[in-house]
Structures are given as structure tokens and as C-alpha cells.
Design an enzyme around this catalytic site. Structure first.
Site, PDB file in Angstrom:
ATOM      1  N   GLU A   1       1.239 -10.477 -17.954  1.00 54.30           N
ATOM      2  CA  GLU A   1       0.869  -9.590 -16.849  1.00 54.30           C
ATOM      3  C   GLU A   1       0.186  -8.310 -17.311  1.00 54.30           C
ATOM      4  O   GLU A   1      -0.656  -7.790 -16.600  1.00 54.30           O
ATOM      5  CB  GLU A   1       2.037  -9.306 -15.910  1.00 54.30           C
ATOM      6  CG  GLU A   1       3.131  -8.445 -16.451  1.00 54.30           C
ATOM      7  CD  GLU A   1       4.282  -8.290 -15.465  1.00 54.30           C
ATOM      8  OE1 GLU A   1       4.060  -8.336 -14.254  1.00 54.30           O
ATOM      9  OE2 GLU A   1       5.418  -8.121 -15.935  1.00 54.30           O
TER      10      GLU A   1
ATOM     11  N   CYS B   1       0.850  -1.187   0.000  1.00 53.00           N
ATOM     12  CA  CYS B   1       0.000   0.000   0.000  1.00 53.00           C
ATOM     13  C   CYS B   1       0.886   1.237   0.000  1.00 53.00           C
ATOM     14  O   CYS B   1       2.084   1.153   0.245  1.00 53.00           O
ATOM     15  CB  CYS B   1      -0.841   0.039   1.262  1.00 53.00           C
ATOM     16  SG  CYS B   1      -1.726  -1.492   1.562  1.00 53.00           S
TER      17      CYS B   1
ATOM     18  N   HIS C   1       9.344 -32.513 -26.752  1.00 49.68           N
ATOM     19  CA  HIS C   1       9.121 -33.422 -25.625  1.00 49.68           C
ATOM     20  C   HIS C   1       7.755 -33.189 -24.981  1.00 49.68           C
ATOM     21  O   HIS C   1       7.536 -33.594 -23.844  1.00 49.68           O
ATOM     22  CB  HIS C   1      10.245 -33.260 -24.593  1.00 49.68           C
ATOM     23  CG  HIS C   1      11.590 -33.611 -25.147  1.00 49.68           C
ATOM     24  ND1 HIS C   1      11.937 -34.898 -25.508  1.00 49.68           N
ATOM     25  CD2 HIS C   1      12.662 -32.842 -25.452  1.00 49.68           C
ATOM     26  CE1 HIS C   1      13.172 -34.905 -25.989  1.00 49.68           C
ATOM     27  NE2 HIS C   1      13.630 -33.665 -25.973  1.00 49.68           N
TER      28      HIS C   1
ATOM     29  N   GLU D   1      10.928 -14.083 -19.787  1.00 52.11           N
ATOM     30  CA  GLU D   1      10.587 -12.694 -19.475  1.00 52.11           C
ATOM     31  C   GLU D   1       9.556 -12.155 -20.472  1.00 52.11           C
ATOM     32  O   GLU D   1       8.636 -11.426 -20.096  1.00 52.11           O
ATOM     33  CB  GLU D   1      11.864 -11.833 -19.456  1.00 52.11           C
ATOM     34  CG  GLU D   1      11.651 -10.331 -19.358  1.00 52.11           C
ATOM     35  CD  GLU D   1      10.894  -9.871 -18.107  1.00 52.11           C
ATOM     36  OE1 GLU D   1      10.644 -10.673 -17.200  1.00 52.11           O
ATOM     37  OE2 GLU D   1      10.513  -8.689 -18.086  1.00 52.11           O
TER      38      GLU D   1
ATOM     39  N   TRP E   1      -3.841  -2.016  -1.305  1.00 52.68           N
ATOM     40  CA  TRP E   1      -3.806  -3.249  -2.077  1.00 52.68           C
ATOM     41  C   TRP E   1      -4.191  -4.345  -1.094  1.00 52.68           C
ATOM     42  O   TRP E   1      -3.433  -4.662  -0.192  1.00 52.68           O
ATOM     43  CB  TRP E   1      -2.405  -3.461  -2.658  1.00 52.68           C
ATOM     44  CG  TRP E   1      -2.413  -4.419  -3.783  1.00 52.68           C
ATOM     45  CD1 TRP E   1      -1.734  -5.611  -3.865  1.00 52.68           C
ATOM     46  CD2 TRP E   1      -3.129  -4.278  -5.004  1.00 52.68           C
ATOM     47  NE1 TRP E   1      -2.015  -6.198  -5.063  1.00 52.68           N
ATOM     48  CE2 TRP E   1      -2.858  -5.418  -5.780  1.00 52.68           C
ATOM     49  CE3 TRP E   1      -3.999  -3.318  -5.514  1.00 52.68           C
ATOM     50  CZ2 TRP E   1      -3.416  -5.621  -7.042  1.00 52.68           C
ATOM     51  CZ3 TRP E   1      -4.552  -3.515  -6.771  1.00 52.68           C
ATOM     52  CH2 TRP E   1      -4.253  -4.650  -7.520  1.00 52.68           C
TER      53      TRP E   1
ATOM     54  N   LYS F   1       5.910 -10.721 -19.425  1.00 50.46           N
ATOM     55  CA  LYS F   1       5.462  -9.352 -19.720  1.00 50.46           C
ATOM     56  C   LYS F   1       4.116  -9.387 -20.424  1.00 50.46           C
ATOM     57  O   LYS F   1       3.218  -8.626 -20.098  1.00 50.46           O
ATOM     58  CB  LYS F   1       6.520  -8.676 -20.595  1.00 50.46           C
ATOM     59  CG  LYS F   1       6.745  -7.233 -20.386  1.00 50.46           C
ATOM     60  CD  LYS F   1       7.636  -6.823 -19.253  1.00 50.46           C
ATOM     61  CE  LYS F   1       7.428  -7.464 -17.935  1.00 50.46           C
ATOM     62  NZ  LYS F   1       8.468  -7.230 -16.981  1.00 50.46           N
TER      63      LYS F   1
ATOM     64  N   ARG G   1       1.626   1.434  -5.981  1.00 50.58           N
ATOM     65  CA  ARG G   1       1.834   0.507  -4.869  1.00 50.58           C
ATOM     66  C   ARG G   1       0.563  -0.257  -4.507  1.00 50.58           C
ATOM     67  O   ARG G   1       0.605  -1.209  -3.737  1.00 50.58           O
ATOM     68  CB  ARG G   1       2.302   1.280  -3.628  1.00 50.58           C
ATOM     69  CG  ARG G   1       3.602   2.006  -3.830  1.00 50.58           C
ATOM     70  CD  ARG G   1       3.964   2.796  -2.584  1.00 50.58           C
ATOM     71  NE  ARG G   1       4.228   1.923  -1.470  1.00 50.58           N
ATOM     72  CZ  ARG G   1       5.408   1.398  -1.182  1.00 50.58           C
ATOM     73  NH1 ARG G   1       6.441   1.671  -1.938  1.00 50.58           N
ATOM     74  NH2 ARG G   1       5.552   0.620  -0.138  1.00 50.58           N
TER      75      ARG G   1
ATOM     76  N   LYS H   1       3.078  -3.028  -7.664  1.00 53.21           N
ATOM     77  CA  LYS H   1       4.462  -2.840  -8.101  1.00 53.21           C
ATOM     78  C   LYS H   1       5.467  -3.627  -7.273  1.00 53.21           C
ATOM     79  O   LYS H   1       6.362  -4.246  -7.806  1.00 53.21           O
ATOM     80  CB  LYS H   1       4.803  -1.343  -8.076  1.00 53.21           C
ATOM     81  CG  LYS H   1       6.213  -1.024  -8.531  1.00 53.21           C
ATOM     82  CD  LYS H   1       6.391  -1.252 -10.007  1.00 53.21           C
ATOM     83  CE  LYS H   1       7.793  -0.993 -10.483  1.00 53.21           C
ATOM     84  NZ  LYS H   1       8.053  -1.732 -11.736  1.00 53.21           N
TER      85      LYS H   1
ATOM     86  N   ASN I   1       0.768   0.035   6.014  1.00 53.17           N
ATOM     87  CA  ASN I   1       1.261  -0.817   4.936  1.00 53.17           C
ATOM     88  C   ASN I   1       2.001  -1.957   5.614  1.00 53.17           C
ATOM     89  O   ASN I   1       2.918  -1.708   6.398  1.00 53.17           O
ATOM     90  CB  ASN I   1       2.215   0.012   4.060  1.00 53.17           C
ATOM     91  CG  ASN I   1       2.936  -0.815   3.015  1.00 53.17           C
ATOM     92  OD1 ASN I   1       2.431  -1.847   2.574  1.00 53.17           O
ATOM     93  ND2 ASN I   1       4.109  -0.364   2.615  1.00 53.17           N
ATOM     94  N   GLY I   2       1.581  -3.209   5.338  1.00 52.30           N
ATOM     95  CA  GLY I   2       2.246  -4.342   5.979  1.00 52.30           C
ATOM     96  C   GLY I   2       1.205  -5.328   6.490  1.00 52.30           C
ATOM     97  O   GLY I   2       0.049  -5.282   6.075  1.00 52.30           O
TER      98      GLY I   2
HETATM   99  C1  F6R Z   1       7.197  -8.065 -13.579  1.00 50.61           C
HETATM  100  C2  F6R Z   1       7.361  -7.491 -12.281  1.00 50.61           C
HETATM  101  C3  F6R Z   1       7.464  -8.399 -11.091  1.00 50.61           C
HETATM  102  C4  F6R Z   1       8.666  -7.955 -10.263  1.00 50.61           C
HETATM  103  C5  F6R Z   1       8.752  -8.769  -8.967  1.00 50.61           C
HETATM  104  C6  F6R Z   1       9.955  -8.380  -8.141  1.00 50.61           C
HETATM  105  O1  F6R Z   1       7.122  -7.112 -14.562  1.00 50.61           O
HETATM  106  O2  F6R Z   1       7.423  -6.312 -12.155  1.00 50.61           O
HETATM  107  O3  F6R Z   1       7.573  -9.740 -11.454  1.00 50.61           O
HETATM  108  O4  F6R Z   1       9.813  -8.114 -11.038  1.00 50.61           O
HETATM  109  O5  F6R Z   1       7.587  -8.599  -8.204  1.00 50.61           O
HETATM  110  O6  F6R Z   1       9.941  -7.028  -7.803  1.00 50.61           O
HETATM  111  P1  F6R Z   1      11.248  -6.303  -7.295  1.00 50.61           P
HETATM  112  O7  F6R Z   1      12.214  -6.280  -8.426  1.00 50.61           O
HETATM  113  O8  F6R Z   1      10.794  -4.931  -6.902  1.00 50.61           O
HETATM  114  O9  F6R Z   1      11.762  -7.099  -6.149  1.00 50.61           O
END
Ligand code: F6R
Length: 608
Positions: free
Chosen positions: A490, A2, A506, A483, A74, A487, A27, A603, A100-101
Site C-alpha cells: 500500500e 472526504c 503447494h 500485514e 475522495w 503495508k 480523509r 484513511k 461526505n457520504g
Molecule cells: C492499512 C489500512 C487499512 C485499514 C482499513 C480499516 O494500513 O490502514 O487497511 O486498516 O481500511 O480501517 P479502520 O481500522 O479505520 O476500520
């Protein structure tokens, strides 16, 4: 996770609170709320399910007060709803808390408080804090003492801001596991979960440490520990530019951040290349050459895209230094009672520096006596501080939920580390020079790829309606495929799966059909022929193929192709990934997704 904001000063708090929350929306964005201590006494509170814009729409013009707190949520405990939105209040509506937490012993505290008459109006763990602080607020008690006493009973993680209607001359904030930054203004003070909410108002900030609290008044602040010992904190100056927090004319932060990559890569490289010795200088490692030579293995830990960047990093380290290296999700590692070896170097990767699973992995390694480096973007973040040394990315703030420029900078940082390791071991000066030159060329090569944005947008429109997509790559190309699939899924919500190209026959070849196109990484390297054979196998099953390649494959093998400039083979994955970012972005736009704030994601994930 949050976002928290707080203001105290001569102005009305509400405009800052709403603007700060909008900046922290990355966030969390399922509900939002604000509370101010009104000039005529009592608290004014508004909170809604939805975005900060929904909150702003219901905050009336008369919502005024010089002391206020705000929150963008969140959900962890309880669904997103008006009732579960923060701030939360005690029975008398005197104490307001944003948090937050996670309060781990919330159920137990709730039962005790309810037995003493607390009336709970939400399903959140946070509401427990409001009642608990109120329970410690006897006549004449200073708010900071009530907060300290309450936190003494709490097990869990928190960043909190607390407002007391009867002591509107202060806000009390506290940190344990979730960040709190104080912003120092001219006769006004701010607090927030991160500096992005503050930089329009002040560059002078203080990052609270875990276990630290602060009483914030309009004319200053005092920091102290949970046992009331005063701590002496010197403000630091934030050097990130204000325009990093705006879309700067781009339609979305994501597109802006993709386009920032030539500059962010330059910053990651800046001052770190040594042409004379064909190596890299990394000032923050805190390990000399002798210590580095004793390392027998490298273990990289991160979550999501950070883990995939770690996979690319492991490959770079093994190739350039011949030290065995491996990347693992931090979220798995921390739960499997890992063996910690004295001659293994552990590397934690995180853009935010806040991801709880990664932080917990670092703490577990350190508890067992291991040595951890951080590859982190956010300066002063929890993970950065927990590590023994590390490499800051200097990619600048990344606002969009999906990681792009931080991902690329992480791989660049690993290339520097691999070069440094390699040159301490057996990487020849000629190979060192080759990598240095390759790294220096990256920003312009990324510009070349970005210039193909319109063409990639057209391809995205063509493929976006598919029922799913397969991403394949071999060896160096496999983490790129992972990756790329991550992308796409998500931000566009199109199902995407990544496979090593070598594994297709396989099992997953059974899935190939015109409805399931394949994105294939086809670098011009020693595995080119193998990759072309795989494309033939897909085409023979009527699969559609979009190749990301250095040379256009025969039209019989690929329906479409995005050409990428050639780098050194070890660095090619970095460039092959850029078109996949654009592909995901344009597919998400085509499907009218909320590109910067995809559903169900935040995020950084500061909870388990
Ligand atoms: C994907 C993405 C997430 C973060 C993951 C780790 O686009 O953003 O998979 O990479 O949650 O986040 P950080 O790097 O902040 O530890």
C-alpha cells in the site's frame, strides 16, 4: 470519504478552512474547495482538482468572509476534477454544500430537479443536495427548515455543511452515517469531520448523532432532529494532544507513528493489568464473568489491516482461553447472510470507527440479536457507539493512511481480552503471570527494534527495486506475513504476496527466483525447524531471503536478517511485525512514494 470544515465568527473564515482541510487531508486528497459568504453579499467559491496546497495557491487575498465551509474530496461519483470538487451550488449560486457520504437516490432526484430547471454542472451526487435545498428555500424559509425538508427526500449517508448567501449568520450541518463534530469557541464556532481540524482552536466539542442536525451561529448552536425536535447536547473535552497532529520533526507521519508505538502500547495497557490475579481488567466490556463463561465462540470482524490484527487476536484468544476464535473481513461477512449465534461473541475492529463495511456488519449482527464488542481507536465514533461494549485503544490519532500504531495497539487489546478470557477459563495463574510480564516488557522491546531503523533502511534500499516480494510465516507468523505484505504494497506499490510457509511447496514455490525475494518470519518457537527447512527450499531455488528472527539463521539459509527481541511465544507476532513496518516505510521513501497519502487510498473508507 472526504473531510469537511466550517467556520462562523468575527474573523475571516479562510485561514481556518485551509488549515483545517490540510489536517483532514488524510480523509481524501484528490480535490479541495472552499466557499465563504462575502461581507458584501453573495458567495465566493474556489475549488480545484489536487491537494489543499493547490487550493491555497489559487485562493486570492481578497477571499474574505466570516462564514465559510470547505471540503477535501475522495472521489466516489465522478472523476477528480475542478467541476466535481465541492462545494456545490444551486442555479442561483445562493446555496453551497459540502458533503461526505453517498446519496443513493441521486439519479432519481437529479432527474426530477433537472425537469424543474436545475442545471447540473458536475457528475456528483452532492450537487443534488444543493439544488434540493434551494428548491425548499422559499422567501422567508429558515435555512435549517430547507435543509430538513431536503434531507427528508434523501436516501443515503451524509455529513454535510450548508451555507446560504442570504443567511450568512448561520451554517447548517447534518449527520447521517458520516461524522460531524462541532467545535465551541469564544464567540466563534467551528464544525469538522473530526477533531483533528479543531484542536488548535478549541477542546470543547459536540459529536452529532446520526439523524441529528445543528444550526451553528457565531455565539452558539442548536441541535435538533430531522422532525425538528430540539436535542440537548453537552460539550465534551478532547484530550488528545495538539502535537499528535504534527509530524513533530519526523519526515512523515508514518515514521512518527511507528516511533510512537512504545508510548501507544503503554497507553493501551495502562490501568488494565492486574498482577495480583494475573489477569486483565477491561472496564468497557459490559459483560461479567458469568456471561463471559457462556461464550462458546469469538468472531472478529474488520477490514484490511484491522482484519489482520483480528487474525492475530483470534490466535491469542484460542491459545490463551481455548475458545474457538476466527477473524473474517467485515466487508465479506455483511453480504453473506451470516448465521448469528447467541453464544458467539462478535468483535468489530476499527481504528477510525467509521469504516462503512465494519459498521454495516455490526448493524447486521445487532439486527439479528447478536452481541458485539468494539475494539476501536476513535472515541465516540460510529462503530464505538453502535457496539454493546468494547475496548478503546488509546493509541492517539493516527494520521498517516497506513495503519501502524493502531494495528499494534489492537493486537495488544486482543492480548488483554485473551488474557481476561483465559483466566476466566483454564489459563493457569503462572501462565497469566507470564503474559502479564510479557505485555509489560513490550514497550522497551519495541524501542529496541526501532533503534535498528538505519539498518532496516539499508535493507529496504536493497530490496525496494524487486519486481515483487513474498512474505511467509507459519501459524502465529502467518497474519504477520499478511500485514507485512499489505503495508509494503500500500505505501511502496511493490507487489507483495503473503503465504503460509507451509503452503509454499503447494504452488507458490514456482515463483521463487532471485527477482522475487522472500521475507520470512522465523520466530524461535516450536516450528523453528520447519521454518528453517522452508528457507532451505527457497535458497535451493536461488531465492533471496530476508529473515525476521530471534536467532540469526545460518548464512546458507538467509541473505539478511533482522533480529527481534524474544517475547512470550503468543506475543511474538506483535514484535515481529515492527521491522516490517519500517521495511515498508523505508522502501516507500526509497521509491519516492507519497508515504502518508498513497495513491488510490484514503484513511477510512466510509463508503461501500
Ligand atoms: C492499512 C489500512 C487499512 C485499514 C482499513 C480499516 O494500513 O490502514 O487497511 O486498516 O481500511 O480501517 P479502520 O481500522 O479505520 O476500520
Amino acid at each position: 470519504m472526504c473531510g469537511i470544515v466550517a467556520y462562523i465568527g468575527p474573523k475571516d473564515a479562510t485561514p481556518f478552512l485551509l488549515e483545517g482541510l490540510a489536517r483532514l487531508e488524510y480523509r481524501g486528497y484528490d480535490s479541495a474547495g472552499v466557499a465563504v459568504a462575502g461581507r458584501t453579499g453573495g458567495l465566493k467559491v474556489r475549488k480545484v482538482k489536487g491537494r489543499v496546497a493547490d487550493l491555497a495557491a489559487v485562493v486570492p487575498a481578497r477571499f474574505k468572509g466570516g462564514t465559510g465551509i470547505g471540503h477535501t474530496r475522495w472521489a466516489t461519483h465522478g472523476v477528480p476534477s475542478d467541476a466535481n470538487a465541492h462545494p456545490h451550488l444551486d442555479n442561483a449560486e445562493r446555496i453551497a454544500v459540502v458533503h461526505n457520504g453517498i446519496i443513493e437516490n441521486a439519479d432519481e432526484l437529479r432527474a426530477r430537479l433537472a425537469a424543474d430547471g436545475a442545471v447540473f454542472r458536475s457528475e456528483t451526487d452532492t450537487e443534488v443536495l444543493a439544488h434540493l435545498i434551494a428548491a425548499h428555500t422559499a422567501e422567508g424559509t429558515e435555512l435549517e427548515d430547507a435543509v430538513r425538508a431536503a434531507l427528508g427526500k434523501v436516501v443515503g449517508t451524509y455529513g454535510i455543511a450548508v451555507l446560504d448567501a442570504e443567511q450568512p449568520d448561520r451554517i447548517v450541518v447534518a449527520r447521517n452515517g458520516s461524522p460531524i463534530v462541532l467545535g465551541i469557541g469564544e464567540k466563534e464556532m467551528f464544525a469538522a469531520s473530526d477533531v483533528s481540524a479543531l484542536v488548535r482552536y478549541t477542546r470543547q466539542v459536540v459529536h452529532l448523532e446520526d439523524g441529528e442536525l445543528a444550526t451553528v451561529r457565531a455565539d452558539g448552536f442548536r441541535t435538533f432532529t430531522e422532525d425538528a425536535r430540539t436535542t440537548h447536547r453537552q460539550p465534551s473535552t478532547v484530550d488528545w494532544e495538539i502535537d499528535s497532529y504534527d509530524t513533530g520533526g519526523y519526515e512523515h507521519f508514518l515514521l512518527k507513528e511507528i516511533h510512537e508505538q512504545p508510548g501507544s502500547v503503554e497507553r493501551t495497557l495502562s490501568g488494565r493489568l492486574d498482577e495480583r490475579f494475573a489477569t486483565a481488567h477491561l472496564g468497557g466490556l459490559n459483560l461479567d464473568a458469568r456471561e463471559l463463561r457462556e461464550i462458546r465462540r469469538v468472531k472478529i470482524l474488520g477490514c484490511g489491516s484491522a482484519y489482520y490484527a483480528g487474525e492475530m487476536g483470534a490466535q491469542l484468544i484460542e491459545e490463551l482461553s481455548r475458545i474457538p476464535a476466527h477473524s473474517e473481513p467485515a466487508s465479506e461477512f455483511r453480504y453473506r447472510n451470516p448465521v448469528i449465534e447467541a453464544d458467539t461473541l462478535y468483535v468489530a475492529v476499527s481504528q477510525s470507527g467509521e469504516t462503512y463495511d465494519t459498521l454495516a456488519a455490526v448493524q447486521e449482527i445487532k439486527r439479528k440479536g447478536g452481541r458485539v464488542l468494539g475494539v476501536v481507536n476513535t472515541v465516540g465514533s460510529a462503530i464505538a457507539r453502535e457496539c454493546d461494549g468494547g475496548i478503546y485503544l488509546h493509541a492517539g490519532p493516527e494520521i498517516s493512511v497506513a495503519s501502524t500504531k493502531a494495528f499494534t495497539s489492537t493486537v495488544v487489546a486482543f492480548a488483554l481480552l485473551a488474557l481476561h478470557f483465559g483466566r476466566i477459563h483454564d489459563l493457569s495463574p503462572a501462565d497469566g503471570r507470564r503474559i502479564v510480564a510479557g505485555l509489560k516488557a513490550l514497550p522497551d522491546q519495541i524501542r529496541e527494534i526501532l533503534a535498528q531503523g538505519d539498518g532496516i533502511a539499508e535493507l529496504a534500499a536493497e530490496y525496494a527495486e524487486s519486481e515483487g516480494m513474498m512474505f511467509i510465516g507459519r501459524v502465529r507468523g502467518y497474519p504477520v506475513a499478511r500485514e507485512g505484505a499489505q503495508k509494503l504494497k500500500e505505501i511502496s506499490y511493490v507487489h507483495a504476496e503473503a503465504y503460509p510457509a507451509s503452503e509454499l511447496k503447494h504452488g507458490p514455490l514456482a515463483l521463487i527466483s532471485p527477482e522475487l525475494p522472500t521475507v520470512a518470519l522465523v520466530p524461535d518457537d516450536e516450528l523453528l525447524d520447519k521454518n528453517l527447512t522452508t528457507l532451505g527450499e527457497i535458497k535451493a531455488r536461488s531465492g533471496r531471503v530476508l529473515a525476521i528472527a530471534h536467532r540469526r539463521p545460518d548464512a546458507k539459509l538467509a541473505d539478511h536478517c533482522v533480529l527481534v527481541p524474544k517475547s512470550e511465544p503468543e506475543l511474538d507476532p506483535l514484535l515481529l511485525n515492527i521491522p516490517l513496518q519500517l521495511l515498508a516505510y523505508h522502501a516507500a521513501v526509497e521509491l519516492k512514494r507519497d508515504v502518508d497519502k498513497p495513491r488510490n487510498l484514503a484513511k477510512s473508507v466510509t463508503v461501500e
